[in-house]
Motif scaffolding. Structure first.
Motif, mmCIF file in Angstrom:
data_model
loop_
_atom_site.group_PDB
_atom_site.id
_atom_site.type_symbol
_atom_site.label_atom_id
_atom_site.label_comp_id
_atom_site.label_asym_id
_atom_site.label_seq_id
_atom_site.Cartn_x
_atom_site.Cartn_y
_atom_site.Cartn_z
ATOM 1 N N PRO A 103 0.829 -1.221 0.000
ATOM 2 C CA PRO A 103 0.000 0.000 0.000
ATOM 3 C C PRO A 103 0.857 1.261 0.000
ATOM 4 O O PRO A 103 0.507 2.246 -0.645
ATOM 5 C CB PRO A 103 -0.805 -0.121 1.292
ATOM 6 C CG PRO A 103 -0.831 -1.572 1.577
ATOM 7 C CD PRO A 103 0.478 -2.150 1.064
ATOM 8 N N LEU B 126 3.923 1.666 -1.283
ATOM 9 C CA LEU B 126 4.451 1.875 -2.641
ATOM 10 C C LEU B 126 3.393 2.502 -3.545
ATOM 11 O O LEU B 126 3.649 3.439 -4.297
ATOM 12 C CB LEU B 126 4.914 0.538 -3.229
ATOM 13 C CG LEU B 126 6.282 0.038 -2.772
ATOM 14 C CD1 LEU B 126 6.465 -1.420 -3.178
ATOM 15 C CD2 LEU B 126 7.387 0.901 -3.370
ATOM 16 N N HIS B 127 2.199 1.929 -3.448
ATOM 17 C CA HIS B 127 1.130 2.416 -4.332
ATOM 18 C C HIS B 127 0.716 3.841 -3.992
ATOM 19 O O HIS B 127 0.350 4.615 -4.865
ATOM 20 C CB HIS B 127 -0.058 1.457 -4.284
ATOM 21 C CG HIS B 127 0.300 0.098 -4.819
ATOM 22 N ND1 HIS B 127 -0.262 -1.056 -4.343
ATOM 23 C CD2 HIS B 127 1.205 -0.280 -5.748
ATOM 24 C CE1 HIS B 127 0.264 -2.095 -4.965
ATOM 25 N NE2 HIS B 127 1.166 -1.648 -5.830
ATOM 26 N N ARG B 128 0.784 4.146 -2.673
ATOM 27 C CA ARG B 128 0.437 5.500 -2.274
ATOM 28 C C ARG B 128 1.445 6.481 -2.882
ATOM 29 O O ARG B 128 1.086 7.520 -3.430
ATOM 30 C CB ARG B 128 0.433 5.598 -0.753
ATOM 31 C CG ARG B 128 -0.290 6.826 -0.227
ATOM 32 C CD ARG B 128 -0.540 6.749 1.268
ATOM 33 N NE ARG B 128 0.664 6.471 2.035
ATOM 34 C CZ ARG B 128 0.869 5.351 2.742
ATOM 35 N NH1 ARG B 128 -0.056 4.412 2.773
ATOM 36 N NH2 ARG B 128 1.997 5.177 3.402
ATOM 37 N N GLU C 78 3.267 6.064 -5.397
ATOM 38 C CA GLU C 78 3.078 6.091 -6.851
ATOM 39 C C GLU C 78 1.960 7.069 -7.211
ATOM 40 O O GLU C 78 2.084 7.875 -8.137
ATOM 41 C CB GLU C 78 2.741 4.684 -7.345
ATOM 42 C CG GLU C 78 2.645 4.589 -8.859
ATOM 43 C CD GLU C 78 2.006 3.285 -9.320
ATOM 44 O OE1 GLU C 78 1.784 2.392 -8.464
ATOM 45 O OE2 GLU C 78 1.703 3.173 -10.512
ATOM 46 N N GLY C 79 0.873 6.964 -6.422
ATOM 47 C CA GLY C 79 -0.271 7.849 -6.684
ATOM 48 C C GLY C 79 0.109 9.306 -6.522
ATOM 49 O O GLY C 79 -0.419 10.180 -7.212
ATOM 50 N N LYS C 80 1.029 9.570 -5.557
ATOM 51 C CA LYS C 80 1.433 10.959 -5.332
ATOM 52 C C LYS C 80 2.417 11.427 -6.396
ATOM 53 O O LYS C 80 2.821 12.594 -6.385
ATOM 54 C CB LYS C 80 2.079 11.103 -3.964
ATOM 55 C CG LYS C 80 1.097 11.071 -2.812
ATOM 56 C CD LYS C 80 1.836 11.275 -1.509
ATOM 57 C CE LYS C 80 0.910 11.154 -0.323
ATOM 58 N NZ LYS C 80 1.703 10.974 0.936
#
Lengths: 114, 917
Positions: free
Chosen positions: A52, A54-56, A58-60
């Protein structure tokens, strides 16, 4: 594990991930191994919680992700720092240094007076 | 490309694909970990257990991951989307700024089209489309009586009291029926004023759902009050202008005089400021104006009660709940039939006509508004065609840029989007400028509206129209902005890079038709503008009298006095006003030379039985012809009147109106008349008019003593124009016409600075005289010529704009064609072509395009001539001079538009041109 394991302070995982990626693109497993090694396994990270984070990031827009092929020849998702991520990392490192210095200082002076 | 775009647009964040990805990531992680542990010597099943344990709750991480990625992706998309739009926007603005001529031309064209339409439609909305400001306005109807004469002709008229009661009591489909009966009275407030009022029953206010702002409106008890002691409700305007907005006004009583009878008005209330009187037809078939000072109610006298068979009252009603207009019409028809049977004497041939109030308003003013809307619609079309051609040109000019972009990998969609963004920016800027323009244009249009048009003070920017005009412009923009891009990107890129220049000329068909369209529409507008201007100038240019610094003061005489008393009062008024400083001349006439309430008479010549001429007539003072600069071409004028010189024995003569004895008491020297040249020619074709005898109506024989030059007195819309030749004019002594008078006061400076002094002078002559109205002659002429002025000004203005737009469009095409043929021109010059010849080429192209447009436009205007005819006065719609002027105007446009391009063509350097790619 030596001594007591420390649970990760919230938010510091992000810095560690960024640091892990500052040396080049890695997949999630490699990031987890890097953190384990770099912190001498003092910090306790449930490996799955990495994703989660990493994905966060990435989203930022702090990190980029692309599918690639791992050393073992399997498809893996590789993460890499973006320019924004690079900036964020140096900023976070700076903040963290000032923070820890301040805490260090506070803890040592209070020992003398107490 | 568009398909992918579509798919990502419709469902860009498919959850199952994300879940699969996260699943794959996790399984890779676990697999890797297990393998590392096994490599480190851990037994496979233990390695598997440890990998899962270290990983933590898998389901939770999966859920969190999928969720974060989903929102992250959405945001990412959004950011990307926004960034690329922002980028496009920046590009677009930069692109537009790089080409300021195009941008300014396109924005101006859009602003003019959108602004003009917004202004005009906003006015039309307020005048005819706006819902009437009453509850359930669609249920309100006006009713009048149609009389079918024996000759089959129909006439419209109002009700008499008896009719009203009959219809009201017998109808079940119409409720709250109310009448409105005009009256004028002298109202003695601070100083006497003439007020315009309507007698209405209390139900009038129920019908319109109007409540008083102060006090109350009329109630049923008011309907029973004696005529000499009435309740009145004041309009807000009268209350503020004449009573200083006195908050204690309710309950105050004022002395009044109505048709010679004194009485009292007790104020019971003041209407709200936004109260709007119900629109209705007056007895002449015109619309009742919005000018009213007060409403009152009174018991109807016994004589009036029995009156039936039509009268002057406007009647209104509301369609009852659950009933329809059709039912009301049917019912009214059967009531009419019943009444015709019951009262054959009075009611035969009378038929009640029911019309929704809003339809009545539209019928009264729809024509004027339709003309304005049509003209502004044409303008919008021209503006769109103009912008379209400009964008086509700029698009063609940018085909190389487009091709380069495409070659560098910009997707076709991306290019189109860039151009669309440009179009969008143009539309937004154009619409904004349009609104500003509309705000400036609107008051100008409102000030041109005839004073009797309702709703002029309620004009607001109509957002609906603004949106419509903007969207239409945007569509045009998108179409013509994107078209070149689609073409540019469809073609083979490398070929396009080489061929960009040559292909410009090949595609000019669309461009030329757009320009021809502009010129032809501009021709229609220009021709209409010229026709309206000519019609108006012909009407307004010829006066036959002077109106400079001339004030008209209408004075209401007390009607109870005798003829002689009235004459002496006028004497005194003339005496007092003449002495005022700054007054150049004072003359007196029954009414001013241009006058809405002109009167007509049947002129007979005793020597020529059977001859009857309907003519306009005035009673004037001796100096009238001098003061108004009306030349006497033969004979003398009207003799000076002095009441005191009248033998005492004759002073008692009383005549309430112009009856058989009219003027019989006057000395013979005053039983004279002056006739206009036209009238003299018609009445006495075979002899000199001076010295002949004529009779006006029932008058005694009057000797013609002089002939005056014809003057243009009737307004172009005056109803009398249908009944007489307005150049037939006759003047008699004011002594023969003492019941009505207007002073014509010419001042040395601005007449409006003399109002108070004049009022005081009139009061000094007789404290009971009421000044009914001050108006300058100029203003009255403005009022009378309101319609032709409105048509000429608005259509003329639009015509000028459309010509300017067409010039820009034509210029654009010529300039781009010269630009596109640089090589060819250079080659020709190198081969020895003369500059003169090149210039002539450009001019020829300009002439071909504009002449084609002119021809199409002229045919269009011919087809429209029946429509135009309805708005023209004394001018046929196919007027050779107007066509000539229009053609000259369009050819001038052709010349102007080709000047710069022709010069550029001759300045092309052959060497440079040949090296030009």
């Amino acid at each position: 594990m030596a001594g007591s394991s420390l649970h990760l302070v919230r938010g510091t995982l992000d810095v560690l991930v960024l640091k892990a990626l500052s040396e080049g693109a890695r997949h999630g497993y490699a990031v987890s191994q890097w953190i384990k090694g770099a912190t001498s396994e003092v910090l306790l990270v449930e490996e799955g919680s990495l994703y989660p984070a990493l994905h966060r990031l990435e989203g930022k827009g702090l990190i980029d992700a692309t599918w690639g092929i791992s050393d073992t020849g399997r498809r893996a998702r590789f993460y890499d720092l973006t320019a924004d991520g690079q900036k964020r990392l140096s900023h976070e490192v700076e903040t963290w240094r000032r923070y820890s210095t301040a805490i260090d200082q506070a803890l040592s002076t209070s020992g003398q007076e107490g | 490309m568009p398909l992918r775009f579509f798919r990502t647009f419709v469902n860009p964040f498919r959850r199952d694909s994300l879940e699969r990805e996260v699943e794959e990531e996790f399984s890779f992680h676990l697999e890797q970990k297990k393998r590392d542990l096994i490599d480190a010597g851990v037994d496979p099943s233990e390695a598997r257990r440890r990998a899962h344990a270290d990983f933590g709750p898998e389901g939770r991480w999966r859920r969190e991951s999928v969720k974060t990625r989903q929102t992250g992706r959405k945001r990412g998309r959004r950011i990307e989307w926004r960034n690329s739009w922002m980028q496009d926007l920046r590009h677009a603005i930069r692109g537009l700024a790089r080409n300021p001529t195009l941008t300014v031309a396109a924005v101006s064209a859009l602003a003019l089209g959108i602004g003009a339409n917004t202004a005009i439609y906003s006015v039309a909305h307020a005048v005819i489309f706006r819902p009437l400001p009453y509850p359930e306005p669609d249920r309100l109807v006006a009713i009048w009586l149609r009389e079918r004469g024996d000759d089959g002709e129909t006439a419209h008229g109002g009700f008499a009291y008896g009719d009203f009661v009959d219809y009201r009591d017998r109808s079940s489909t119409l409720v709250d029926m109310a009448f409105m009966s005009f009256f004028a009275a002298d109202f003695h407030g601070e100083r006497p004023v003439r007020v315009i009022g309507y007698t209405v029953p209390a139900s009038y206010f129920d019908l319109l759902g109007v409540r008083a702002a102060l006090g109350r409106t009329l109630i049923e008890e008011d309907d029973d009050r004696p005529e000499s002691d009435r309740s009145v409700v004041l309009t807000h305007a009268f209350w503020t202008s004449h009573l200083g907005g006195d908050p204690e006004v309710v309950g105050r009583t004022f002395r009044t005089t109505t048709q010679g009878r004194s009485g009292f008005f007790t104020v019971v209330g003041v209407l709200p400021e936004d109260f709007e009187q119900a629109p209705g037809l007056n007895s002449q078939g015109g619309l009742i104006s919005g000018i009213v000072d007060l409403f009152t109610s009174a018991r109807t006298d016994p004589v009036t009660r029995t009156r039936r068979g039509g009268g002057g009252w406007s009647v209104y009603a509301r369609i009852a709940e659950g009933r329809s207009l059709e039912e009301a019409r049917t019912e009214m028809g059967s009531i009419s039939a019943g009444l015709a049977e019951a009262y054959p004497e009075q009611d035969r041939g009378l038929e009640a006509v029911v019309m929704p109030l809003h339809a009545l308003r539209r019928q009264a003013f729809g024509r004027e508004m339709a003309l304005l809307m049509g003209a502004s619609g044409l303008l919008l079309l021209i503006a769109c065609a103009d912008v379209g051609s400009l964008l086509l040109i700029s698009g063609n000019g940018r085909r190389r840029e487009m091709s380069v972009r495409a070659a560098l990998g910009s997707g076709r969609w991306r290019l189109i989007r860039l151009l669309m963004t440009e179009a969008f920016v143009l539309a937004v800027v154009g619409a904004t400028a349009g609104v500003l323009l509309a705000r400036w244009l609107q008051p100008a249009v409102v000030s041109l509206l005839p004073w009797y048009m309702p709703g002029a003070n309620r004009v607001e920017i109509d957002v609906g129209v603004l949106v419509f005009a903007t969207v239409l412009s945007l569509c045009t923009l998108l179409l013509f902005a994107v078209l070149p891009a689609v073409r540019a990107t469809r073609l083979d890129v490398s070929r396009e890079l080489k061929m960009a220049e040559q292909s410009t000329t090949g595609r000019s068909g669309l461009l030329s038709s757009l320009v021809v369209l502009q010129v032809s529409l501009a021709t229609v507008l220009l021709l209409s503008g010229v026709l309206f201007a000519k019609s108006f100038m012909r009407l307004a240019g010829e006066k036959g009298f002077t109106d400079e610094r001339m004030l008209i003061v209408r004075i209401a005489q007390r009607t109870e006095s005798t003829d002689f008393d009235r004459l002496r009062v006028w004497d005194a008024v003339l005496r007092e006003t003449r002495m005022l400083p700054g007054v150049v001349s004072v003359s007196l006439a029954s009414h001013a030379p241009i006058q809405n309430s002109a009167e007509s008479f049947l002129l007979r010549v005793p020597d020529r039985p059977g001859l009857e001429i309907r003519t306009l007539g005035w009673g004037v003072s001796q100096n009238y012809f001098d003061a108004l600069g009306i030349p006497l071409v033969r004979g003398v004028g009207i003799p000076r009147w002095d009441s005191d010189a009248l033998p005492v024995a004759r002073r008692g003569a009383v005549g309430p109106s112009w009856n058989e004895d009219w003027g019989a008491f006057l000395p013979e020297t005053h039983r004279v008349a002056v006739v206009s040249e036209s009238l003299a020619r018609t009445a006495f074709p075979d002899r000199a008019a001076v010295g002949q005898l004529i009779r006006l109506g029932n008058s005694p024989p009057l000797r013609v003593v002089g002939i005056a030059r014809d003057l243009h007195s009737l307004g172009p819309d005056h109803r009398l124009r249908q009944r007489l030749d307005p150049s037939f004019q006759v003047y008699v002594s004011r002594a023969l016409w003492q019941w009505r008078a207007e002073l014509m006061i010419q001042t040395a400076d601005d007449p409006s600075t003399h109002l108070t002094a004049i009022r005081d002078a009139v009061s000094a002559a007789d404290p009971d005289l009421a000044v009914a109205q001050f108006i300058t002659m100029e203003q009255r002429r403005r009022d009378e010529f309101a319609r032709p002025r409105l048509y000429a000004t608005v259509v003329g203005f639009f015509a000028l704009i459309s010509v300017a737009l067409a010039t820009v469009g034509l210029y654009g095409v010529l300039a781009s064609s010269v630009q596109g043929r640089t090589r060819e021109i250079g080659l020709r010059m190198a081969l020895g072509a003369r500059r003169e010849q090149l210039r002539r080429d450009v001019l020829r192209r300009s002439l071909v395009l504009s002449t084609l447009g002119l021809a199409i436009g002229a045919v269009g205007a011919l087809a429209l001539s029946r429509v135009l005819d309805a708005f023209l006065y004394d001018l046929p719609p196919v007027d050779p001079i107007a066509y000539l002027l229009t053609s000259a105007g369009i050819l001038l446009v052709a010349g102007l538009a080709c000047y710069l391009p022709a010069r550029r063509a001759t300045q092309i350097d052959p060497l440079m041109a040949l090296r030009h790619e």
